[in-house]
Structures are given as C-alpha cells and as structure tokens.
Design an enzyme around this catalytic site. Structure first.
Site, short mmCIF file in Angstrom:
data_model
loop_
_atom_site.label_atom_id
_atom_site.label_comp_id
_atom_site.label_asym_id
_atom_site.label_seq_id
_atom_site.Cartn_x
_atom_site.Cartn_y
_atom_site.Cartn_z
N TRP A 1 -23.71 -13.98 17.25
CA TRP A 1 -24.47 -12.75 17.47
C TRP A 1 -25.21 -12.74 18.80
CZ3 TRP A 1 -27.35 -11.27 12.25
CH2 TRP A 1 -26.39 -10.98 11.27
N HIS B 1 -22.42 -23.53 24.56
CA HIS B 1 -21.88 -22.21 24.95
C HIS B 1 -22.06 -22.03 26.46
CE1 HIS B 1 -21.35 -17.92 25.33
NE2 HIS B 1 -20.70 -17.98 24.18
N GLU C 1 -13.46 -21.56 25.12
CA GLU C 1 -13.89 -20.24 25.56
C GLU C 1 -13.81 -20.16 27.09
OE1 GLU C 1 -16.53 -18.23 22.40
OE2 GLU C 1 -17.82 -19.30 23.79
N GLY D 1 -17.92 -12.91 19.80
CA GLY D 1 -19.22 -12.39 20.25
C GLY D 1 -19.37 -10.93 19.88
N GLY D 2 -19.09 -10.06 20.85
CA GLY D 2 -19.30 -8.62 20.68
C GLY D 2 -18.75 -8.05 19.38
P1 PGA Z 1 -17.09 -12.20 23.28
O1 PGA Z 1 -17.98 -13.54 23.24
O2 PGA Z 1 -16.26 -12.20 22.02
O3 PGA Z 1 -18.09 -11.08 23.31
O4 PGA Z 1 -16.24 -12.27 24.51
C1 PGA Z 1 -17.47 -14.72 22.73
C2 PGA Z 1 -18.52 -15.80 22.83
O5 PGA Z 1 -19.26 -15.82 23.82
O6 PGA Z 1 -18.64 -16.67 21.95
#
Ligand code: PGA
Length: 249
Positions: free
Chosen positions: A10, A94, A166, A233-234
């Site tokens: 989140w 992260h 990521e 994320g989003g």
């Molecule tokens: P995103 O972020 O799905 O908004 O690209 C992923 C994350 O940072 O874990």
C-alpha cells in the site's frame, strides 16, 4: 513446493479508516472464494493492529522495520513490535527505501536478521535502475544485493525468505518488464540460490515480480516457471484492481 503469493504494497496511502474499509472489503470478496495463491497486504504501521482484527485468510505485513532491537531510536518501529500486532510479513529493501532513505545492503542484512528472529517473513526486494539495465548490469546488481544481505544465512533460515524482483524502472511507471525479462531474471536469481544452497532450497523459495503489475499483464507474468507471484503497488489500492491479479493464478 513453493507458494504462489500475491502481496499488496500500500505504500504511504490510505488513512486508518480508508485502510480498514479496504481490508474489510477485500476479505469479504475473498470469503468463500477458492484462490490459488496466498494473499497478503502490507500496510502502513499504524494500520496493522486494527486490520489484524478484521482479516482471516489474508496475510498481513509491514513495509519496513528498524535495524535495531529496541531502545532510543525515535520514530522507528521494531520487528518485535510489528510481530506483536499479528503481522506475519515485512517488506524489506524496497527500492523506495533504498533510494529515498539511503538503505543499503549492510543495513538491510540487519533488518532481515531481526525480522527472522521475530518470526516475520521478509519479502526482500531487489532490482536494478534503468541505467544499470541499459548498461547490461542488471544481473550483477541483483546478485550483489542478494549476496551482501542474504547469503550469510543458513539454508534453514534462507528458506524463510520471500524474494521480490522489482526492476526500479518498472515501479509506478506503467512500464512493466516483459514476461521474458521477468522470467530471465527470476531464473538467474534461482540459479544463484541453487549454487549457494542447492536445488532443494532454491525450489522452495517464492520469487515475486513487482513493477506495474496489473490485471492485464499478471496472467502472462505468473505463467512463467520462475515467477511465483507479484508484489503489487498501485493496483493493490482497490479491490477491483487487486482481485483480478489474485485470480490470475
Ligand atoms: P507498482 O509498485 O505496482 O505501483 O509499480 C510495485 C512496488 O513498488 O512494490
């Protein structure tokens, strides 16, 4: 065999009431639904103990923890405190923590040790920035991140960690790694683990993909043999966007 996991990150979104509503709504739609992955939400610290009361099948996690056990560290939240809320996971490393808050491989090593000693499952993030990919250095970067923070662990402890690849250039940008790029890196990571701990351990580690993963690309990404889920994320901020990703398995 290893687990499939879809975890929501989140980030710094939703006040307590909004977060509580979202968690309740997600739990409600998951009730009675058969899904083929573990579902986790990683919320801001202040949401943890409240949300822990309203979820049953969803796993709960934080997005960071302190690199110290306890004491005079104003503003920090320890792994033990997180565990005391009922949370079972913690995202560590992260790229937003690495780039905005100066986190490095050595400090992250301490955080992973503390997470594990408090029975939290670290979701440990690795990934290269665009300039590194353009220079063909992505494998080297990811290998160093994993080696310096994680390869000191025994096989028994290493098995408790979830990894998340990521690519920084894909996070929040709408540019997803192609399915081939994701599989290539995930296979590379698994090979590193084979070389360090052997094939049995490597086959038990879940490696998630993160970076603009959404309802339209999740299925293709998750079909890859070495992609065991997503860190979202989003698209984790609404049930409408998150549920189809969960259902992509
Ligand atoms: P995103 O972020 O799905 O908004 O690209 C992923 C994350 O940072 O874990």
């Amino acid at each position: 065999m290893r687990k499939n996991i879809v975890a929501g990150n989140w980030k710094m979104n939703n006040n307590l009431q909004e977060g509580l509503d979202l968690a309740k709504e997600l739990q409600k739609v998951l009730n009675g639904k058969k899904v083929n992955c573990d579902v986790v939400i990683c919320t801001p610290f202040i949401h943890l103990s409240t949300i822990a009361q309203v979820i049953t099948t969803i796993g709960l996690g934080a997005q960071n923890c302190a690199d110290k056990v306890s004491g005079a560290y104003t503003g920090e939240v320890s792994a033990a405190m997180i565990a005391s809320t009922g949370a079972k996971y913690v995202i560590l490393g992260h790229s937003e923590r690495r780039s905005y808050y100066g986190e490095n491989n050595a400090g992250l090593k301490e955080k992973v040790i503390l997470a594990l000693s408090n029975h939290l499952t670290p979701i440990f993030c690795v990934g290269e920035v665009l300039a590194e990919r353009n220079a063909g250095k992505q494998n080297e970067v990811v290998e160093t991140q994993i080696r310096e923070s994680l390869f000191h662990f025994s096989a028994e402890d290493f098995k408790k960690i979830v990894l998340a690849y990521e690519p920084v250039w894909a996070i929040g940008t709408g540019v997803t790694a192609t399915s081939d790029q994701a599989q290539e890196m995930h296979a590379f990571i698994r090979k590193l683990i084979v070389d360090q701990y052997g094939a049995t351990v490597a086959n038990e580690i879940s490696i998630l993909y993160g970076g603009s993963c959404n309802a339209s690309n999740a299925k293709e990404l998750f079909t890859n043999p070495d992609v065991d889920g997503g860190l979202i994320g989003g698209a984790s901020l609404s049930v409408d966007k998150f549920l189809p990703i969960v259902e992509a398995f």
